[in-house]
Structures are given as C-alpha cells and as structure tokens.
Design a protein around this motif. Structure first.
Motif, mmCIF file in Angstrom:
data_model
loop_
_atom_site.group_PDB
_atom_site.id
_atom_site.type_symbol
_atom_site.label_atom_id
_atom_site.label_comp_id
_atom_site.label_asym_id
_atom_site.label_seq_id
_atom_site.Cartn_x
_atom_site.Cartn_y
_atom_site.Cartn_z
ATOM 1 N N UNK A 1 -13.944 44.203 9.651
ATOM 2 C CA UNK A 1 -14.324 43.278 10.727
ATOM 3 C C UNK A 1 -15.748 42.766 10.460
ATOM 4 N N UNK A 2 -15.872 41.459 10.274
ATOM 5 C CA UNK A 2 -17.198 40.910 10.025
ATOM 6 C C UNK A 2 -17.971 40.775 11.341
ATOM 7 N N UNK A 3 -19.250 40.412 11.217
ATOM 8 C CA UNK A 3 -20.117 40.401 12.393
ATOM 9 C C UNK A 3 -19.667 39.366 13.415
ATOM 10 N N UNK A 4 -19.239 38.183 12.959
ATOM 11 C CA UNK A 4 -18.808 37.135 13.893
ATOM 12 C C UNK A 4 -17.596 37.591 14.703
ATOM 13 N N UNK A 5 -16.636 38.231 14.034
ATOM 14 C CA UNK A 5 -15.461 38.747 14.740
ATOM 15 C C UNK A 5 -15.854 39.831 15.727
ATOM 16 N N UNK A 6 -16.753 40.724 15.288
ATOM 17 C CA UNK A 6 -17.230 41.785 16.178
ATOM 18 C C UNK A 6 -17.918 41.195 17.407
ATOM 19 N N UNK A 7 -18.718 40.162 17.220
ATOM 20 C CA UNK A 7 -19.416 39.534 18.337
ATOM 21 C C UNK A 7 -18.434 38.893 19.304
ATOM 22 N N UNK A 10 -16.806 41.571 21.320
ATOM 23 C CA UNK A 10 -17.744 42.073 22.326
ATOM 24 C C UNK A 10 -17.824 41.123 23.520
ATOM 25 N N UNK A 11 -17.871 39.830 23.253
ATOM 26 C CA UNK A 11 -17.903 38.843 24.336
ATOM 27 C C UNK A 11 -16.603 38.863 25.131
ATOM 28 N N UNK A 12 -15.466 39.011 24.432
ATOM 29 C CA UNK A 12 -14.174 39.119 25.129
ATOM 30 C C UNK A 12 -14.132 40.367 26.002
ATOM 31 N N UNK A 13 -14.654 41.478 25.472
ATOM 32 C CA UNK A 13 -14.674 42.730 26.237
ATOM 33 C C UNK A 13 -15.526 42.579 27.483
ATOM 34 N N UNK A 14 -16.688 41.954 27.314
ATOM 35 C CA UNK A 14 -17.594 41.755 28.447
ATOM 36 C C UNK A 14 -16.959 40.865 29.497
ATOM 37 N N UNK A 15 -16.347 39.776 29.062
ATOM 38 C CA UNK A 15 -15.728 38.854 30.017
ATOM 39 C C UNK A 15 -14.566 39.508 30.759
ATOM 40 N N UNK A 16 -13.729 40.254 30.026
ATOM 41 C CA UNK A 16 -12.593 40.932 30.654
ATOM 42 C C UNK A 16 -13.074 42.013 31.622
ATOM 43 N N UNK A 17 -14.073 42.791 31.202
ATOM 44 C CA UNK A 17 -14.584 43.837 32.066
ATOM 45 C C UNK A 17 -15.215 43.291 33.335
ATOM 46 N N UNK A 261 -11.031 46.357 22.154
ATOM 47 C CA UNK A 261 -11.144 46.889 20.799
ATOM 48 C C UNK A 261 -9.942 47.747 20.432
ATOM 49 N N UNK A 262 -9.294 48.335 21.445
ATOM 50 C CA UNK A 262 -8.075 49.082 21.169
ATOM 51 C C UNK A 262 -6.966 48.188 20.641
ATOM 52 N N UNK A 263 -6.841 46.986 21.204
ATOM 53 C CA UNK A 263 -5.822 46.048 20.734
ATOM 54 C C UNK A 263 -6.124 45.534 19.336
ATOM 55 N N UNK A 264 -7.404 45.535 18.951
ATOM 56 C CA UNK A 264 -7.773 45.067 17.615
ATOM 57 C C UNK A 264 -7.647 46.177 16.579
ATOM 58 N N UNK A 265 -8.145 47.371 16.918
ATOM 59 C CA UNK A 265 -8.220 48.459 15.943
ATOM 60 C C UNK A 265 -7.004 49.379 15.969
ATOM 61 N N UNK A 266 -6.433 49.618 17.160
ATOM 62 C CA UNK A 266 -5.278 50.513 17.290
ATOM 63 C C UNK A 266 -4.206 49.850 18.145
ATOM 64 N N UNK A 267 -3.606 48.775 17.663
ATOM 65 C CA UNK A 267 -2.663 48.032 18.502
ATOM 66 C C UNK A 267 -1.465 48.847 18.972
ATOM 67 N N UNK A 268 -1.021 49.811 18.184
ATOM 68 C CA UNK A 268 0.150 50.597 18.568
ATOM 69 C C UNK A 268 -0.152 51.550 19.725
ATOM 70 N N UNK A 269 -1.423 51.912 19.898
ATOM 71 C CA UNK A 269 -1.806 52.846 20.960
ATOM 72 C C UNK A 269 -2.615 52.185 22.063
#
Length: 293
Positions: A1-7, A10-17, A261-269
C-alpha cells in the motif's frame, strides 16, 4: 500500500467514523439520558436520506435553493417530527420495561418502512451533491479524493464541537446532565423535565436525520438503510459507554478505522472485526470507554 492509498483510506475511515458518530450520538442521548431503547433510531437516518431525495426538486422549484437549503429544511422538519413522536409515543415509555420499549420502537420501524414504501416506492435513488462540492482534490499523481467527503467530515466535526459546547458550557446542557442523573431532583427545582426530554429527543432525531441527508449523495437512498446503520450504532454506544458523547466519538472513530482498513487488508474477516473490537474493549472495560457525560 503506497502512501497515497494509505492517506485515502485514512480519510475514508475518518469520514465513516464521524458519520457513525453523528447517528450514534443521537442514539446515546436518547438511550443514556432518557433510558429508552430506541430501535427506531435508524429509521430517522433513513428519513433524513429520503428527505434529501424528496425535497431537492420542490425546494429548488419553489425557493430556488439547492442542497444546503434542503439540509436546513430537512433539519427543521426532523426537529418537528422528533418533538411530535416524543409527545405521542416515547413519553409513555420512560417508566415501562425495556421489552415494551423494544416492541413499540420496533413497531415504529415497520410503520416508517411502510410509509416510505407508500410515498416513494421501493426503488434505489441517488442524490447529487451540490455543484460547489462536486470536484476532487489530487492526492499524488494518480489519485484524487472527493471534496464532498471532506464536507461530510467537516459537518460532523462542527456538530461534535457544538454538542460538546452545549453539554459542557450551557445551562441547557447542565439541566440535561442533571436530569439524566436524578430526574426527581430536577423536577423539584422547578425545571420542566418533560419539555427537556422532548428537546433532547427532537435533537437526537434531527442529528440522525441530518446524518442521513449528508450521507445520501455518497451512499444512495434505498429501503432498509436505517436497519443497517442501527446495528453498528448500537455497537458504537456500547463501546463508547451508554450516555457518553465523547465515548461515542472515540468508539465511532475506532470502528471507522477498523472497518475500513479491515476491508482493505483482511476482506474475508472484515465483517467480524468490529465485533471483535467490541468484545476486546468490553473485556477490558465492561462499562465502555467512558461514563455518561
């Protein structure tokens, strides 16, 4: 995961939360302060989303306003709806058992769904964001991030700050906190606790409806959308601590990051990670992260 994707994640996580917090804060107010298990709270989120869809054309044609006018009109209507519902239904639930509260509020879910079906049908609808917020900001060479999602985060942060100031810096907030701790004592001081509860309930409904309105352009508008958000909002309330606004904020942000991040890194769980988080926190702090307040 490159920095742009990580950012971006993070923005998606913040907005959803933050959006979860907006819905859950109204639920924790009603549940923690008034003692009512309100299963219909997700329906208020759905009502807000459908108001964003249904009011756009009439308001634009009548007043020439756009999406922001819809937000104002929808919030006013949601306050009125909450006030009437508390007067007609919820005011009879304060001294009732939790089972009776669950049955009545579940019945309201069915009523809201049937009314929604009769008025606007069962199709999936889309809501266009305002033109001024329809663009995207560049992130790196290849990726962009929608401006409207940043707008959602900004609205949620502003409301979170507003709620904090009301509850900690105003006389109304002091009365609400006192009423949640000792209703009889507040009544003996001459405060109309019934009116106070109606204000709290109307505010909770308006906050949930506003969350539905601002979420409509990114999530679409569809039947049953309130039922899905209700479950995760109860998880937020339980993790944060029943009646705690700051607890709801922290819990919603934690869930936002874990789920995204769970959907990105561990989609099955990904579907169980939020509930694993809840279990771990409750083992550590059975009463939730914070106490009411």
């Amino acid at each position: 995961m490159d920095f742009a994707t990580f950012l971006i994640q993070c923005l998606n996580s913040l907005q959803y939360g933050l959006l979860l917090f907006l819905v859950a804060s109204g639920l924790t107010l009603i549940f923690g302060i008034m003692g009512v298990i309100n299963l219909a709270h997700g329906s208020f989120y759905m009502v807000g989303a459908y108001m964003a869809f249904a009011l756009t054309q009439p308001i634009a044609a009548t007043f020439g306003g756009g999406f922001f006018s819809v937000l104002v009109a929808g919030t006013v209507l949601a306050v009125a709806l909450g006030y009437v519902l508390e007067w007609a239904f919820y005011s009879y639930l304060y001294q009732r058992e939790h089972l009776q509260q669950v049955l009545m509020t579940y019945g309201l879910i069915l009523v809201f769904e049937e009314v929604r079906s009769l008025l606007v049908g069962d199709d999936v609808h889309g809501v266009n964001p305002p033109a001024i917020l329809a663009g995207a900001l560049p992130l790196g060479d290849m990726m962009t991030y929608p401006v409207y999602r940043l707008f959602i985060s900004g609205v949620c942060v502003a409301l979170a700050l507003g709620m904090y100031l009301v509850f900690t810096r105003t006389r109304l907030g002091m009365m609400i906190r006192a009423g949640s701790s000792n209703r009889e004592m507040v009544q003996s001081l001459g405060i109309d606790i019934q009116f106070l509860y109606r204000v709290v309930f109307a505010a909770g409904v308006a906050i949930a409806a506003l969350a539905g309105m601002v979420a409509a352009p990114v999530s679409s508008v569809y039947p049953g959308m309130g039922n899905q958000v209700l479950i995760i909002c109860f998880v937020v309330v339980v993790i944060g601590g029943i009646g705690s606004i700051r607890g709801a904020l922290l819990a919603a942000l934690l869930i936002g990051f874990v789920d995204t991040f769970g959907k990105v890194l561990l989609p099955s769980a990904a579907g169980v990670l939020v509930y694993v988080l809840m279990a771990l926190i409750l083992i550590w702090k059975p009463e939730g992260l914070f106490k009411a307040g």
